[in-house]
Design an enzyme around this catalytic site. Structure first.
Site, short mmCIF file in Angstrom:
data_model
loop_
_atom_site.label_atom_id
_atom_site.label_comp_id
_atom_site.label_asym_id
_atom_site.label_seq_id
_atom_site.Cartn_x
_atom_site.Cartn_y
_atom_site.Cartn_z
N HIS A 10 -15.01 -1.64 -8.42
CA HIS A 10 -16.08 -1.96 -7.48
C HIS A 10 -17.39 -1.30 -7.86
O HIS A 10 -18.46 -1.90 -7.76
CB HIS A 10 -15.67 -1.52 -6.07
CG HIS A 10 -14.58 -2.34 -5.49
ND1 HIS A 10 -13.75 -1.90 -4.49
CD2 HIS A 10 -14.16 -3.60 -5.76
CE1 HIS A 10 -12.88 -2.83 -4.18
NE2 HIS A 10 -13.11 -3.88 -4.94
N CYS A 22 -17.21 -20.42 -16.44
CA CYS A 22 -17.73 -19.62 -15.34
C CYS A 22 -17.21 -18.19 -15.33
O CYS A 22 -17.39 -17.47 -14.35
CB CYS A 22 -17.42 -20.29 -14.00
SG CYS A 22 -15.66 -20.42 -13.61
#
Length: 539
Positions: free
Chosen positions: A190, A497
């Site tokens: 994160h 992507c």
């Protein structure tokens, strides 16, 4: 006698996690920076009340950080996880039980959270391992509040060194030219996501033993090095590289508002990947060719109940509105693997990345999948929306998805509810799908490079020691080219992507493989357009 000026240069090597160069004084953030004082147990009623007050104060701190994060969906989701934990009585119940038995509030809360942190840190699932730092941060925040200690201000112009750093502490830093070196962590953590989004250079896997506060340091987020006490020559060379990097970024920014065109004049479409409508709020739609990936997991993450049709519809329409008439490709729920959803995904799988995830889960839970397909079909009346399915491995999976979508559209029409049949494509992230792509009944293809690399190389993308294998080898590029060639031959769009699309050094290889549509993080658009402009198909 040696002086400080004669100190030897120290070089510590790690792994790049967020690009960029930073210099400044070294600042160690050792574990234990939180509250360390111990309190004597008072009456249980008072101890319980003090803990509740500390938890409320911690919640207020997190709310302030959330407000400061603005439209950053990644930061908001990470902070929301901690807030949800504070509101979960199951988490604090053991602490209050210990207090009732005579334990002081700090010892009771620490013991309760330590057990949870240990469970998360030992999990096989990378998602849960990443949450261990969040839990430890929550524990320390409440303990500091319980001890009456103020939150420590962390300088944003220093090179911060720590074993680990939770997202909330990263977000509390007013970054101003500094960088981050961690002993733990990974390139997909994160904090790494936040660092890349904010342009904060970051390196993981750095041995900080013996490093002293205040020493001048250089952090290279591209080479993965930390240099302490650089000599004049090293400092000068670093400054020159930093100036060159700043100049390159400035040049890249001039491409942001332009269409992406190769040196031969060929148009390349550059779209963006998002995880919610908030990420579009600060983006000029004219700078992109649309949204190439909407990760719908944000609708399901951290929820006590699954989102219904109306809630999903409102979000999809909002994204279409913010996209300004440009195409939007929505990926159906990609739960499982490193993205568990309570009440939906299967707990305790021996190998989650090879388990019931993506379309495999959706087809096993058609009642949940159909709700999403209905919402997407209804949203398709509001703009150019496309739907793609993740983790497709065999043609039969696409056939079943197509049948469910057609049935959803027919049911809506029979009920007089406005709906449209959106194009239905697939993610190509399993090597079996890339090898036999011609057999799959898809309207378009989107290559998911993260998983395609992981499965082709049989190397977890979350394992730092295997970072050398998590790259686009010749085998991976052959699979990508195979899909691109099929798309060109059949007139079906092929995009990529995954993270690979946003790495400027690989753009030329992707274009040479035949790709002409790339979907990247919003912060990578300018760099990718600049890389496209420098590429030519001519030798």
């Amino acid at each position: 006698m040696a002086t400080d000026d004669a100190r030897p240069v120290t070089v510590r090597r790690g792994r790049p996690a967020a690009p960029g160069l930073a210099s400044g004084p070294l600042r160690r953030l050792d574990e234990g920076d939180g509250a360390t004082s111990a309190r004597d147990a008072g009456p249980p009623e008072r101890e319980a009340a003090d803990l509740r007050d500390a938890m409320a104060a911690a919640a207020a701190d997190l709310a302030d950080l959330t407000a400061a994060a603005g439209d950053d969906a990644d930061a908001e989701g990470m902070l929301a996880f901690q807030l949800a934990l504070l509101e979960d009585e199951a988490l604090s119940e053991p602490a209050f039980a210990a207090i009732a038995a005579g334990a002081p509030a700090d010892a009771a809360f620490r013991a309760a959270l330590d057990a949870q942190v240990a469970d998360y840190a030992a999990a096989e699932d990378a998602y849960f391992r990443a949450r261990a730092a969040d839990l430890a941060d929550l524990r320390d925040r409440v303990l500091r509040r319980l001890a009456g200690e103020a939150e420590e201000a962390i300088p944003g112009d220093a090179i911060l060194v720590a074993r680990d750093l939770p997202p909330s502490r990263f977000l509390a830093v007013a970054w101003a030219g500094g960088g981050l070196a961690l002993g733990r962590g990974s390139t997909t953590s994160h904090v790494a996501i936040l660092a890349r989004a904010r342009g904060v250079p970051m390196v993981v896997g750095v041995d900080a033993d013996g490093l002293e506060d205040g020493r001048p340091a250089l952090l290279d987020g591209e080479a993965g090095t930390l240099v302490v006490e650089p000599d004049p020559a090293a400092a000068a060379a670093f400054a020159a590289r930093r100036a060159e990097s700043d100049g390159r970024r400035a040049r890249e920014e001039t491409f942001l508002a332009r269409p992406a065109v190769t040196a031969d004049g060929e148009r390349v479409r550059v779209l963006i990947n998002i995880a919610g409508p908030e990420e579009l709020a600060g983006i000029d739609p004219a700078h992109t060719d649309g949204v190439g990936l909407v990760r719908t997991e944000f609708l399901f993450d951290g929820r006590h109940h699954l989102p219904d049709e109306e809630e999903q519809l409102a979000v999809y329409r909002r994204i279409l509105d913010l996209a300004g008439g440009r195409p939007v490709t929505v990926r159906t729920l990609d739960a499982g693997g490193d993205k568990p959803v309570p009440g939906l995904t299967r707990p305790g799988e021996s190998n989650p990345f090879l388990g019931v995830r993506g379309v495999r889960l959706s087809l096993r839970r058609p009642e949940v999948f159909t709700v999403q397909l209905r919402a997407l079909a209804r949203a398709a009346t509001a703009g150019p929306l496309k739907v793609m399915v993740p983790m497709v491995s065999v043609p039969e999976e696409m056939e079943r998805c197509r049948a469910l979508l057609d049935a959803a559209v027919a049911d809506l029409a029979a009920a007089g509810v406005p709906a449209a049949r959106p194009p239905l494509g697939m993610m190509v992230e399993v090597p079996a799908a890339a090898l036999a792509v011609a057999a799959f009944p898809a309207d378009f293809y989107s290559i998911g490079s993260n998983d395609l690399i992981q499965y082709t190389m049989a190397a977890s993308r979350d394992e730092p020691e295997l970072a050398d294998l998590a790259r686009p080898t010749a085998a991976v590029m052959e699979l990508i080219a195979r899909v691109a060639v099929h798309g060109a031959a059949t007139g079906r769009e092929v995009s990529l992507c995954g993270d690979l699309a946003g790495e400027r050094e690989h753009v030329a290889d992707l274009l040479a493989a035949g790709l002409r549509t790339l979907s990247v993080t919003p912060t990578a658009v300018a760099a990718v357009k600049a890389a496209v402009a420098g590429w030519s198909a001519r030798p």
